[in-house]
Design a protein around this motif. Structure first.
Motif, PDB file in Angstrom:
ATOM      1  N   VAL A 171       0.809  -1.223   0.000  1.00 49.36           N
ATOM      2  CA  VAL A 171       0.000   0.000   0.000  1.00 49.36           C
ATOM      3  C   VAL A 171       0.840   1.269   0.000  1.00 49.36           C
ATOM      4  CG1 VAL A 171      -1.973  -1.121   1.092  1.00 49.36           C
ATOM      5  CG2 VAL A 171      -0.274   0.016   2.539  1.00 49.36           C
ATOM      6  N   ASP A 172       2.150   1.135   0.208  1.00 52.83           N
ATOM      7  CA  ASP A 172       2.947   2.361   0.273  1.00 52.83           C
ATOM      8  C   ASP A 172       4.250   2.279  -0.526  1.00 52.83           C
ATOM      9  OD1 ASP A 172       3.433   4.978   1.028  1.00 52.83           O
ATOM     10  OD2 ASP A 172       4.503   4.406   2.831  1.00 52.83           O
ATOM     11  N   ALA A 173       5.221   1.499  -0.006  1.00 47.97           N
ATOM     12  CA  ALA A 173       6.582   1.600  -0.558  1.00 47.97           C
ATOM     13  C   ALA A 173       6.685   1.303  -2.053  1.00 47.97           C
ATOM     14  CB  ALA A 173       7.509   0.664   0.223  1.00 47.97           C
TER      15      ALA A 173
ATOM     16  N   LEU B 202       0.731  18.134  -2.968  1.00 45.23           N
ATOM     17  CA  LEU B 202      -0.247  17.144  -2.495  1.00 45.23           C
ATOM     18  C   LEU B 202       0.394  15.903  -1.862  1.00 45.23           C
ATOM     19  CD1 LEU B 202      -3.314  16.452  -2.439  1.00 45.23           C
ATOM     20  CD2 LEU B 202      -2.991  15.316  -4.649  1.00 45.23           C
ATOM     21  N   ARG B 203       1.526  15.451  -2.413  1.00 49.04           N
ATOM     22  CA  ARG B 203       2.127  14.211  -1.908  1.00 49.04           C
ATOM     23  C   ARG B 203       2.474  14.312  -0.429  1.00 49.04           C
ATOM     24  NH1 ARG B 203       5.950   9.964  -5.075  1.00 49.04           N
ATOM     25  NH2 ARG B 203       6.084   8.458  -3.385  1.00 49.04           N
ATOM     26  N   GLU B 204       2.699  15.519   0.025  1.00 47.44           N
ATOM     27  CA  GLU B 204       3.053  15.679   1.439  1.00 47.44           C
ATOM     28  C   GLU B 204       1.941  15.137   2.351  1.00 47.44           C
ATOM     29  OE1 GLU B 204       3.813  19.688   2.719  1.00 47.44           O
ATOM     30  OE2 GLU B 204       5.043  19.000   4.387  1.00 47.44           O
ATOM     31  N   THR B 205       0.699  15.125   1.855  1.00 52.95           N
ATOM     32  CA  THR B 205      -0.396  14.618   2.704  1.00 52.95           C
ATOM     33  C   THR B 205      -0.151  13.163   3.113  1.00 52.95           C
ATOM     34  OG1 THR B 205      -1.758  13.956   0.795  1.00 52.95           O
ATOM     35  CG2 THR B 205      -2.129  16.163   1.689  1.00 52.95           C
ATOM     36  N   LEU B 206       0.634  12.438   2.289  1.00 51.11           N
ATOM     37  CA  LEU B 206       0.934  11.032   2.620  1.00 51.11           C
ATOM     38  C   LEU B 206       1.817  10.918   3.862  1.00 51.11           C
ATOM     39  CD1 LEU B 206       1.683   9.673  -0.976  1.00 51.11           C
ATOM     40  CD2 LEU B 206      -0.404   9.323   0.343  1.00 51.11           C
ATOM     41  N   ASN B 207       2.326  12.062   4.309  1.00 50.75           N
ATOM     42  CA  ASN B 207       3.179  12.035   5.507  1.00 50.75           C
ATOM     43  C   ASN B 207       2.362  12.198   6.793  1.00 50.75           C
ATOM     44  OD1 ASN B 207       5.421  11.792   3.881  1.00 50.75           O
ATOM     45  ND2 ASN B 207       5.741  13.996   3.733  1.00 50.75           N
ATOM     46  N   TYR B 208       1.034  12.091   6.690  1.00 54.60           N
ATOM     47  CA  TYR B 208       0.211  12.204   7.901  1.00 54.60           C
ATOM     48  C   TYR B 208       0.702  11.197   8.945  1.00 54.60           C
ATOM     49  CZ  TYR B 208      -3.843  12.629  10.940  1.00 54.60           C
ATOM     50  OH  TYR B 208      -4.659  12.841  12.036  1.00 54.60           O
TER      51      TYR B 208
ATOM     52  N   LYS C 132       6.824  14.376  -7.233  1.00 57.30           N
ATOM     53  CA  LYS C 132       8.052  14.791  -6.531  1.00 57.30           C
ATOM     54  C   LYS C 132       7.816  15.557  -5.237  1.00 57.30           C
ATOM     55  CE  LYS C 132      11.128  14.092 -10.281  1.00 57.30           C
ATOM     56  NZ  LYS C 132      12.167  14.571 -11.150  1.00 57.30           N
ATOM     57  N   GLU C 133       6.645  15.375  -4.665  1.00 58.23           N
ATOM     58  CA  GLU C 133       6.338  15.956  -3.359  1.00 58.23           C
ATOM     59  C   GLU C 133       6.485  17.478  -3.356  1.00 58.23           C
ATOM     60  OE1 GLU C 133       7.505  13.231  -0.290  1.00 58.23           O
ATOM     61  OE2 GLU C 133       7.440  14.792   1.220  1.00 58.23           O
ATOM     62  N   ALA C 134       5.872  18.093  -4.378  1.00 56.32           N
ATOM     63  CA  ALA C 134       5.891  19.563  -4.424  1.00 56.32           C
ATOM     64  C   ALA C 134       4.676  20.124  -3.694  1.00 56.32           C
ATOM     65  CB  ALA C 134       5.898  20.032  -5.869  1.00 56.32           C
TER      66      ALA C 134
ATOM     67  N   VAL D 270      -5.824   5.783  -3.493  1.00 55.23           N
ATOM     68  CA  VAL D 270      -5.514   7.101  -2.922  1.00 55.23           C
ATOM     69  C   VAL D 270      -4.086   7.481  -3.292  1.00 55.23           C
ATOM     70  CG1 VAL D 270      -5.070   8.364  -0.769  1.00 55.23           C
ATOM     71  CG2 VAL D 270      -7.143   6.969  -0.980  1.00 55.23           C
ATOM     72  N   LYS D 271      -3.163   6.539  -3.042  1.00 54.78           N
ATOM     73  CA  LYS D 271      -1.754   6.857  -3.313  1.00 54.78           C
ATOM     74  C   LYS D 271      -1.551   7.142  -4.805  1.00 54.78           C
ATOM     75  CE  LYS D 271       2.927   6.284  -2.301  1.00 54.78           C
ATOM     76  NZ  LYS D 271       3.984   5.764  -1.502  1.00 54.78           N
ATOM     77  N   ALA D 272      -2.215   6.344  -5.646  1.00 51.04           N
ATOM     78  CA  ALA D 272      -2.080   6.535  -7.101  1.00 51.04           C
ATOM     79  C   ALA D 272      -2.559   7.923  -7.513  1.00 51.04           C
ATOM     80  CB  ALA D 272      -2.863   5.453  -7.839  1.00 51.04           C
TER      81      ALA D 272
ATOM     82  N   GLY E  32       7.139   5.454  -6.781  1.00 48.84           N
ATOM     83  CA  GLY E  32       8.436   5.789  -7.361  1.00 48.84           C
ATOM     84  C   GLY E  32       9.483   6.364  -6.431  1.00 48.84           C
ATOM     85  N   LYS E  33       9.224   6.360  -5.111  1.00 50.26           N
ATOM     86  CA  LYS E  33      10.317   6.777  -4.216  1.00 50.26           C
ATOM     87  C   LYS E  33      11.231   5.578  -4.031  1.00 50.26           C
ATOM     88  CE  LYS E  33       8.462  10.465  -1.307  1.00 50.26           C
ATOM     89  NZ  LYS E  33       8.031  10.849   0.056  1.00 50.26           N
ATOM     90  N   THR E  34      12.518   5.776  -4.291  1.00 45.45           N
ATOM     91  CA  THR E  34      13.478   4.674  -4.123  1.00 45.45           C
ATOM     92  C   THR E  34      14.648   5.215  -3.327  1.00 45.45           C
ATOM     93  OG1 THR E  34      14.945   5.162  -5.998  1.00 45.45           O
ATOM     94  CG2 THR E  34      12.909   3.954  -6.492  1.00 45.45           C
TER      95      THR E  34
END
Ligand code: GLY
Length: 356
Positions: A133-135, A236-242, A232-234, A222-224, A139-141
């Motif tokens: 569900v995450d890693a 919206l992606r930051e919300t995944l850091n909840y 590149k976490e500019a 959701v992640k997709a 595309g974060k490696t």
């Protein structure tokens, strides 16, 4: 089979189903890939050999590359050894890497693929709930170095992700519980139906014959959607850091002996109290956090007496910008904001709420 499309710079599909070996082989053949390196950890030697056999039976050349267990795989030394092997086996831009395993392996395999010849294909086959569900998606490696965890890496989107639901039955319950934290996270930030499922019947949320396959699909969706818009976490992606700001501090304080999801669970509880302290959410939503997290066996409390240490860890979090600790906070289920100006007193109050 459920197929979720990720429409980032290099679109790909996440396939969720049963017995996906044939689908992986079909994908490899369709893409004209003649040679793959399957990176896996020792406990997954048998499924790696099985996949290798299926690929070889259709004339795909396979190199099996075993790496050390867990985070010990995510080092530059291991990467260098893998790149040496790709060199020995004459891997070209037309060939591919397969990451078969948990998040450590999918992070490593992605980074190895990103670096080899400036980027070859990586096919992710996550085998833990957290990796599913995450890693493995988004595309974060990367690898860990003396400077910290995941500080060296690359955005390198997979060519495809295959999530085999049957693998869930091989996982220890602690692994399912830990992975559930990331599913619950996606529910709080973007999908109220996920939250309803946990409130309705949390037991079924941990079962492969219950809600779990649907929850995986919802969480991946959701992640997709998030990474399609913001790879590149500019923004919206930051919300995944909840839940991750306090969660990362707990992981550091516990010398990474806590499973990631367990730390994220406490981190969400902390973030919920912080948001309540700010008047962003009501006490009922804080209670919803506690109820859901506890119902699946996640921690909602942390030991008292360690605020200074945790605060210091949070000030050093790699997600900070301009010297401010950044928290993703809810304003309701499915809606988020960011807190960048939390005072020490507010942080102390949130810590007191989860520790006293
Ligand atoms: N795990 C958070 C992200 O992929 O952005």
């Amino acid at each position: 089979m459920t197929i979720i499309k990720v429409n980032g710079p290099s679109p790909y599909e996440v396939k969720i189903g049963h017995n996906l070996g044939e689908d992986i082989v079909a994908f490899v053949k369709l893409r004209g890939i003649d040679k793959v390196a399957i990176i896996h950890q020792p406990p997954l030697a048998a499924p790696a050999r099985q996949l290798a056999g299926e690929l070889e039976s259709l004339n795909v050349q396979v190199v099996l590359l075993a790496v050390p267990d867990a985070e010990a795989a995510k080092t530059l030394q291991v990467c260098e050894g893998l790149w040496d092997r790709l060199g020995e086996e004459n891997f070209s831009r037309a060939d591919a890497v397969v990451g078969l395993g948990g998040g450590a392996v999918t992070d490593l395999a992605g980074f190895v693929a990103a670096g080899w010849m400036r980027g070859i294909k990586v096919i992710q086959v996550p085998t833990t709930l957290l990796a599913m569900v995450d890693a493995a998606v988004g595309g974060k490696t990367g690898v860990n170095t003396a400077a910290g965890k995941n500080l060296v890496g690359a955005f390198h989107e997979p060519s495809a992700v295959f999530i085999d639901i049957d693998r869930l039955d091989t996982l220890p319950v602690e692994e399912l519980i830990s992975g559930s934290a990331e599913i619950i996270k996606t529910g709080f930030i973007h999908d109220p139906v996920i939250i309803e499922r946990y409130l309705d019947n949390s037991k079924e949320c941990l079962e492969s014959t219950g809600f779990l396959p649907e929850l995986i699909a919802r969480s991946v969706a959701v992640k997709a959607a998030v990474v399609s818009e913001d790879l590149k976490e500019a923004g919206l992606r930051e919300t995944l850091n909840y839940g991750h700001t306090f969660g990362h501090a707990v992981e550091l304080r516990e010398y990474y002996t806590w499973r990631h999801g367990r730390a994220v669970g406490v981190g969400m509880m902390f973030a919920a109290h912080l948001a309540h302290c700010r008047g962003l959410i009501d006490a009922e939503l804080v209670e919803t956090h506690r109820r859901i997290l506890e119902s699946v066996g996640l921690d909602t409390r942390y030991q008292p007496g360690h605020f200074d240490e945790l605060y210091s860890a949070m000030t050093r979090d790699k997600k900070n910008r301009g010297g401010h600790i950044r928290f993703v906070a809810l304003t309701g289920i499915g809606s988020t904001t960011r807190i960048e100006d939390a005072t020490v007193d507010e942080l102390r109050a949130a810590y007191a709420a989860i520790s006293e």
